[in-house]
Design a protein around this motif. Structure first.
Motif, PDB file in Angstrom:
ATOM      1  N   LYS A  81       3.316   0.553   3.176  1.00  0.00           N
ATOM      2  CA  LYS A  81       2.997  -0.535   4.106  1.00  0.00           C
ATOM      3  C   LYS A  81       2.902  -1.850   3.341  1.00  0.00           C
ATOM      4  O   LYS A  81       2.118  -1.969   2.400  1.00  0.00           O
ATOM      5  CB  LYS A  81       1.675  -0.273   4.831  1.00  0.00           C
ATOM      6  N   PRO A  82       3.713  -2.856   3.715  1.00  0.00           N
ATOM      7  CA  PRO A  82       3.570  -4.178   3.094  1.00  0.00           C
ATOM      8  C   PRO A  82       2.386  -4.924   3.716  1.00  0.00           C
ATOM      9  O   PRO A  82       2.123  -4.795   4.918  1.00  0.00           O
ATOM     10  CB  PRO A  82       4.892  -4.859   3.426  1.00  0.00           C
ATOM     11  N   LEU A  83       1.699  -5.708   2.905  1.00  0.00           N
ATOM     12  CA  LEU A  83       0.548  -6.446   3.412  1.00  0.00           C
ATOM     13  C   LEU A  83       0.943  -7.776   4.028  1.00  0.00           C
ATOM     14  O   LEU A  83       0.242  -8.290   4.904  1.00  0.00           O
ATOM     15  CB  LEU A  83      -0.463  -6.661   2.281  1.00  0.00           C
ATOM     16  N   ILE A  84       2.055  -8.357   3.580  1.00  0.00           N
ATOM     17  CA  ILE A  84       2.525  -9.624   4.131  1.00  0.00           C
ATOM     18  C   ILE A  84       4.040  -9.559   4.277  1.00  0.00           C
ATOM     19  O   ILE A  84       4.701  -8.674   3.735  1.00  0.00           O
ATOM     20  CB  ILE A  84       2.135 -10.835   3.242  1.00  0.00           C
ATOM     21  N   GLU A  85       4.596 -10.515   5.009  1.00  0.00           N
ATOM     22  CA  GLU A  85       6.038 -10.593   5.194  1.00  0.00           C
ATOM     23  C   GLU A  85       6.658 -11.497   4.129  1.00  0.00           C
ATOM     24  O   GLU A  85       5.993 -12.358   3.544  1.00  0.00           O
ATOM     25  CB  GLU A  85       6.365 -11.116   6.591  1.00  0.00           C
ATOM     26  N   GLY A  86       7.945 -11.289   3.866  1.00  0.00           N
ATOM     27  CA  GLY A  86       8.671 -12.142   2.944  1.00  0.00           C
ATOM     28  C   GLY A  86       8.551 -11.728   1.489  1.00  0.00           C
ATOM     29  O   GLY A  86       8.825 -12.532   0.588  1.00  0.00           O
ATOM     30  N   ILE A  87       8.182 -10.487   1.221  1.00  0.00           N
ATOM     31  CA  ILE A  87       8.073 -10.005  -0.154  1.00  0.00           C
ATOM     32  C   ILE A  87       9.016  -8.814  -0.348  1.00  0.00           C
ATOM     33  O   ILE A  87       9.470  -8.197   0.617  1.00  0.00           O
ATOM     34  CB  ILE A  87       6.627  -9.593  -0.510  1.00  0.00           C
ATOM     35  N   LYS A 129       0.845  -1.181   0.000  1.00  0.00           N
ATOM     36  CA  LYS A 129       0.000   0.000   0.000  1.00  0.00           C
ATOM     37  C   LYS A 129       0.887   1.240   0.000  1.00  0.00           C
ATOM     38  O   LYS A 129       1.790   1.369   0.832  1.00  0.00           O
ATOM     39  CB  LYS A 129      -0.930   0.005   1.216  1.00  0.00           C
ATOM     40  N   ILE A 130       0.628   2.143  -0.935  1.00  0.00           N
ATOM     41  CA  ILE A 130       1.432   3.358  -1.080  1.00  0.00           C
ATOM     42  C   ILE A 130       0.493   4.554  -1.113  1.00  0.00           C
ATOM     43  O   ILE A 130      -0.495   4.567  -1.849  1.00  0.00           O
ATOM     44  CB  ILE A 130       2.278   3.313  -2.370  1.00  0.00           C
ATOM     45  N   ASP A 131       0.798   5.548  -0.298  1.00  0.00           N
ATOM     46  CA  ASP A 131      -0.010   6.758  -0.251  1.00  0.00           C
ATOM     47  C   ASP A 131       0.910   7.958  -0.066  1.00  0.00           C
ATOM     48  O   ASP A 131       2.079   7.806   0.324  1.00  0.00           O
ATOM     49  CB  ASP A 131      -1.017   6.677   0.892  1.00  0.00           C
ATOM     50  N   THR A 132       0.414   9.129  -0.361  1.00  0.00           N
ATOM     51  CA  THR A 132       1.211  10.346  -0.233  1.00  0.00           C
ATOM     52  C   THR A 132       0.424  11.421   0.506  1.00  0.00           C
ATOM     53  O   THR A 132      -0.819  11.409   0.516  1.00  0.00           O
ATOM     54  CB  THR A 132       1.637  10.895  -1.607  1.00  0.00           C
ATOM     55  N   ALA A 133       1.162  12.343   1.113  1.00  0.00           N
ATOM     56  CA  ALA A 133       0.545  13.477   1.801  1.00  0.00           C
ATOM     57  C   ALA A 133       1.606  14.551   1.966  1.00  0.00           C
ATOM     58  O   ALA A 133       2.803  14.317   1.733  1.00  0.00           O
ATOM     59  CB  ALA A 133      -0.020  13.063   3.158  1.00  0.00           C
TER      60      ALA A 133
END
Length: 263
Positions: free
Chosen positions: A115-121, A96-100
């Motif tokens: 923010k990564p959604l899972i580990e190991g990527i 997930k990528i967002d800007t502000a």
């Protein structure tokens, strides 16, 4: 008539040459050579950690490894008043990528939240602003880098004395950093580890075991081998001289070390 004939001949010759070139086909991947001479990869061990923030020196040809933890957001901070033009990642499904942006005393501060959604990527991320391009390698391994930022231009030079892993990268050459020095004796307990200059100052990294109360004297050796006592600052394990000279002599009792600039 002759003029028109010459034009027709020139056109036909161009077409024949173009056809001959195209008939050779596109180059295969093995025919393409990529230069990595001045590329560098910086990991979090190469950054200065201040609280929860990792601060890197910025280089145009660097890739920065950013370690993240699922369920947590990492805040990538650009330089104040730097305008974001583009941000994009290779894997847009599991990240997930967002800007502000917000106003600060230093100016408008742009944030890129990841923010990564899972580990190991892992994936890559490219950030393009009105001033520069950032190349990031995102790694979801459970390690959290809460905030990431950079120092730029000449202000990043102040990071070298506290981050030795950065010092000998070829990427420093465009900034005028030179490590081309010869140290005559490296076996003394206080012998320098390495020496570099930034075109205005000389930095002599002393052995980590040296004591601030037990330092050698530092001299400049001129072209006639005359000794000139030079003032220096001892900071973070470095002798810092406010000039660049061809030859230095470090003297402590009967022991001596000569440092010679080779370029």
């Amino acid at each position: 008539m002759l003029k028109h004939g010459f034009i027709f001949f020139t056109i036909m010759l161009s077409l024949i040459c173009s056809f001959a070139q195209c008939s050779r086909g596109l180059p295969s991947p093995s025919d393409i050579h990529y230069s990595t001479q001045n590329s560098m990869v910086l990991d979090y061990d190469d950054a200065i950690k201040t609280g929860n923030e990792f601060i890197y020196p910025f280089f145009d040809n660097a890739t920065y490894k950013i370690h993240l933890r699922p369920g947590y957001i990492t805040d990538i901070r650009l330089e104040p008043d730097e305008v974001l033009n583009y941000v994009g990642g290779g894997d847009s499904y599991r990240w997930k990528i967002d800007t502000a942006s917000n106003n600060t005393r230093q100016g408008l501060l742009t944030h890129v939240f990841i923010k990564p959604l899972i580990e190991g990527i892992s994936t890559n991320l490219v950030i393009v602003s009105d001033k520069r391009t950032y190349h990031l390698e995102l790694i979801s391994d459970g390690t959290l880098s809460s905030m990431v930022s950079w120092r730029y231009g000449s202000t990043s030079l102040s990071m070298y004395t506290s981050s030795p892993p950065l010092l000998k990268s070829p990427a420093l050459m465009p900034l005028g950093i030179s490590f081309n020095y010869r140290i005559s004796n490296t076996k003394l307990p206080w012998s320098p580890s390495f020496v570099f200059n930034d075109l205005s100052k000389t930095y002599i990294k002393m052995n980590d075991t040296i004591s601030a109360t037990y330092l050698p004297s530092l001299y400049i050796l001129d072209g006639s081998n005359n000794l000139v006592l030079v003032s220096y600052r001892f900071q973070s394990g470095y002798f810092i001289v406010d000039s660049v000279n061809d030859k230095y002599l470090l003297l402590l009792g009967r022991d001596r070390v000569i440092v010679t600039r080779m370029d």
